[in-house]
Design an enzyme around this catalytic site. Structure first.
Site, short mmCIF file in Angstrom:
data_model
loop_
_atom_site.label_atom_id
_atom_site.label_comp_id
_atom_site.label_asym_id
_atom_site.label_seq_id
_atom_site.Cartn_x
_atom_site.Cartn_y
_atom_site.Cartn_z
N ARG A 70 7.73 44.03 7.49
CA ARG A 70 7.86 44.83 8.72
C ARG A 70 7.08 44.24 9.89
O ARG A 70 6.53 44.98 10.70
CB ARG A 70 7.38 46.28 8.49
CG ARG A 70 8.29 47.12 7.66
CD ARG A 70 9.45 47.63 8.52
NE ARG A 70 10.43 48.29 7.69
CZ ARG A 70 10.37 49.57 7.33
NH1 ARG A 70 9.41 50.34 7.77
NH2 ARG A 70 11.29 50.08 6.57
N ARG B 248 8.26 48.58 15.29
CA ARG B 248 7.66 49.45 16.29
C ARG B 248 6.25 49.08 16.74
O ARG B 248 5.79 49.54 17.77
CB ARG B 248 7.64 50.90 15.77
CG ARG B 248 8.96 51.61 16.01
CD ARG B 248 8.97 52.97 15.34
NE ARG B 248 9.06 52.79 13.90
CZ ARG B 248 9.23 53.79 13.04
NH1 ARG B 248 9.31 55.04 13.49
NH2 ARG B 248 9.32 53.56 11.75
N ARG C 219 14.98 47.09 21.65
CA ARG C 219 15.74 48.09 20.90
C ARG C 219 16.18 49.28 21.76
O ARG C 219 17.05 50.05 21.34
CB ARG C 219 14.87 48.61 19.75
CG ARG C 219 15.09 48.00 18.37
CD ARG C 219 16.41 48.41 17.73
NE ARG C 219 16.69 49.83 17.80
CZ ARG C 219 16.18 50.75 17.02
NH1 ARG C 219 15.38 50.41 16.05
NH2 ARG C 219 16.49 52.03 17.17
N ASP D 9 18.34 45.73 7.48
CA ASP D 9 17.84 46.84 6.67
C ASP D 9 18.55 46.81 5.33
O ASP D 9 19.66 46.27 5.22
CB ASP D 9 18.06 48.18 7.37
CG ASP D 9 17.22 49.27 6.71
OD1 ASP D 9 16.03 49.39 7.06
OD2 ASP D 9 17.73 49.96 5.81
N TYR E 122 18.41 55.99 -2.77
CA TYR E 122 18.84 56.58 -1.49
C TYR E 122 20.24 57.17 -1.61
O TYR E 122 20.53 58.24 -1.06
CB TYR E 122 18.84 55.52 -0.39
CG TYR E 122 17.47 55.25 0.18
CD1 TYR E 122 16.85 56.18 1.02
CD2 TYR E 122 16.79 54.08 -0.09
CE1 TYR E 122 15.60 55.95 1.54
CE2 TYR E 122 15.53 53.83 0.43
CZ TYR E 122 14.94 54.77 1.24
OH TYR E 122 13.70 54.54 1.76
O1 CP3 Z 1 10.11 42.98 9.59
C1 CP3 Z 1 10.74 43.23 8.55
O2 CP3 Z 1 10.19 43.47 7.46
C2 CP3 Z 1 12.26 43.06 8.62
C3 CP3 Z 1 13.14 44.08 8.59
C4 CP3 Z 1 13.22 45.22 7.60
C5 CP3 Z 1 13.52 46.54 8.00
N1 CP3 Z 1 13.71 47.30 6.91
C6 CP3 Z 1 13.64 46.96 9.40
C7 CP3 Z 1 13.48 48.39 9.72
C8 CP3 Z 1 13.18 45.22 6.21
C9 CP3 Z 1 12.86 44.09 5.27
C10 CP3 Z 1 13.50 46.56 5.78
C11 CP3 Z 1 13.64 46.94 4.39
C12 CP3 Z 1 13.68 48.36 4.03
N2 CP3 Z 1 14.33 49.38 4.66
C13 CP3 Z 1 13.09 48.89 2.87
C14 CP3 Z 1 12.33 48.09 1.85
C15 CP3 Z 1 10.97 47.78 2.33
C16 CP3 Z 1 9.92 48.83 2.08
O3 CP3 Z 1 9.42 49.38 3.05
O4 CP3 Z 1 9.65 49.06 0.91
C17 CP3 Z 1 13.36 50.26 2.84
C18 CP3 Z 1 12.90 51.24 1.79
C19 CP3 Z 1 14.16 50.55 3.98
C20 CP3 Z 1 14.76 51.86 4.37
C21 CP3 Z 1 14.24 52.27 5.69
N3 CP3 Z 1 14.72 51.77 6.89
C22 CP3 Z 1 13.14 53.15 6.00
C23 CP3 Z 1 12.34 53.91 4.99
C24 CP3 Z 1 13.00 53.16 7.40
C25 CP3 Z 1 11.92 53.84 8.23
C26 CP3 Z 1 12.38 55.05 8.94
C27 CP3 Z 1 11.37 55.47 10.03
O5 CP3 Z 1 11.79 55.53 11.16
O6 CP3 Z 1 10.21 55.70 9.68
C28 CP3 Z 1 13.98 52.30 7.92
C29 CP3 Z 1 14.20 51.96 9.35
C30 CP3 Z 1 13.73 50.62 9.73
N4 CP3 Z 1 14.03 49.47 9.07
C31 CP3 Z 1 12.95 50.29 10.87
C32 CP3 Z 1 12.80 48.90 10.87
C33 CP3 Z 1 12.13 48.04 11.91
C34 CP3 Z 1 12.45 51.28 11.90
C35 CP3 Z 1 13.56 51.51 12.89
C36 CP3 Z 1 13.09 52.05 14.20
O7 CP3 Z 1 11.95 51.91 14.59
O8 CP3 Z 1 13.98 52.60 14.90
#
Ligand code: CP3
Length: 363
Positions: free
Chosen positions: A40, A44, A53, A89, A172
């Site tokens: 990540r 944000r 974004r 994602d 999920y």
């Molecule tokens: O920088 C990175 O690591 C690259 C991109 C990345 C994202 N998601 C971007 C993202 C990666 C590798 C993921 C994987 C992901 N997504 C996982 C596995 C990693 C982990 O945390 O164990 C999981 C479980 C997800 C599912 C997911 N997507 C969640 C739980 C969330 C968070 C929701 C929130 O708003 O709190 C997301 C959204 C997400 N994926 C964001 C990002 C940058 C946030 C989006 C935003 O800010 O609008």
């Protein structure tokens, strides 16, 4: 294993990333310095991400190649990290396949039609087969394009491709949204093992095709995020999930890229995660890296494991912790510095930059 199946223009083949510290450490060779990147790292915590974004939904951003590429590159420019992680994602392949899913801000992935029965699985879109030009494969073109644009800019810095592991994806899809203990998925695997197995078959195929598209387009390593596997006993993981992860990782095994397998809270699963076809293991912050190196008998490169909570600690405390991670990590046959789980959205970029500089000086 040969890399004959990678195109001649791939960065591992034409030499751009072949000697990169990340690739060397993951291959258990001697890197010129200890590599570091952060799960990540894009997101944000970066003001430039918020700006890029603005006005675009998360999944729309993932499927807009120029934007996904720009966001992937932001943390590399700012921090000088040793790898980019593809901005996407774990649910992107589901969206591409046509499964109704959205990512709700502050919540996470939400599926409109949770999977409960064999009929639900039969209604899932057909993913086609490797090499065909079905609608899933065509949909992956946006991913391939984003990877290509990114790799052109990255030059000698490797891009890491990724996918969600079948269990985490299924967790999920069954619960329909994030859940604390993944009870719905764990119930399904015991109450209807045939339905569970069919779901794992579908998710592992989606994950494998997603990984393969990223690697063939230019990713120099992959990471399988088995994020929630730690909620399973070793026996349940072995019986109901390891096969799916193995299938996903096997989808790129012939391409000879390093394969990192990460799960949180999964010290009890390290052997199983390694045995599922990984060449490196992500270790979360709960298990010291020297202990993880002992458990895995030196067979795997290790990645981790700065405690994300330490990013908020006084600088001296944080730096002592990073030094401890470096010291313990040197017990592994290859060590890639990372956080023990994702970057908190409120992380201070100045603090993150200090970690990268310290690792590069001392590592
Ligand atoms: O920088 C990175 O690591 C690259 C991109 C990345 C994202 N998601 C971007 C993202 C990666 C590798 C993921 C994987 C992901 N997504 C996982 C596995 C990693 C982990 O945390 O164990 C999981 C479980 C997800 C599912 C997911 N997507 C969640 C739980 C969330 C968070 C929701 C929130 O708003 O709190 C997301 C959204 C997400 N994926 C964001 C990002 C940058 C946030 C989006 C935003 O800010 O609008």
């Amino acid at each position: 294993m040969s890399s004959a199946a990678l195109p001649a223009s791939h960065p591992l083949v034409d030499g751009r990333t072949a000697a990169a510290p990340l690739v060397a450490a993951l291959r258990r060779q001697k890197p010129s310095h200890r590599p570091v990147w952060f799960m990540r790292q894009a997101g944000r915590s970066l003001p430039e991400y918020m700006e890029a974004r603005a006005g675009t939904s998360m999944l729309e951003a993932c499927l807009t190649p120029g934007l996904a590429s720009e966001i992937t590159l932001q943390p590399v420019r700012r921090y000088g990290v040793d790898a980019a992680i593809f901005f996407s994602d774990i649910v992107v392949p589901m969206r591409i396949a046509g499964v109704p899913v959205d990512i709700q801000p502050g919540v996470g992935p939400v599926f409109a039609r949770p999977i409960r029965s064999m009929a639900d699985i039969e209604a899932l879109p057909d993913l086609g087969v490797t090499g065909d030009r079905g609608s899933f494969d065509t949909g992956l073109d946006a991913v391939r394009e984003a990877v290509k644009l990114t790799v052109e800019e990255l030059e000698t810095t490797p891009l890491i491709g990724f996918a969600g592991a079948p269990f985490t994806l299924a967790a999920y899809m069954v619960d329909g949204r994030p859940s604390r203990d993944h009870l719905g998925a764990r119930e399904l695997m015991h109450t209807a093992p045939d339905v569970w197995e069919a779901l794992v078959r579908w998710t592992s195929k989606a994950a494998g095709l997603f990984l393969r598209a990223q690697v063939l387009a230019g990713a120099s390593a992959v990471q399988l995020f088995d994020s929630w596997a730690g909620s399973l006993s070793e026996a349940d993981y072995e019986t109901h999930c390891a096969g799916g992860s193995r299938a996903a990782l096997t989808a790129v095994a012939d391409l000879d890229v390093p394969r990192i397998h990460f799960a949180a809270n999964a010290g009890h699963l390290l052997d199983a995660l390694g045995a599922a076809g990984a060449t490196a293991l992500g270790v979360d912050y709960r298990m010291p890296l020297d202990a993880a190196a002992r458990v895995t008998g030196g067979a795997f490169a290790l990645q981790g494991n700065i405690d994300p909570a330490m990013l908020s600690a006084p600088v001296a405390t944080l730096m002592r912790h990073v030094q401890d991670v470096l010291d313990r990590g040197s017990e592994a046959p290859g060590h890639v510095v990372n956080l023990g789980h994702g970057m908190p959205p409120h992380a201070d970029p100045e603090v993150v930059k200090r970690i990268v500089d310290l690792v590069h000086e001392r590592g």
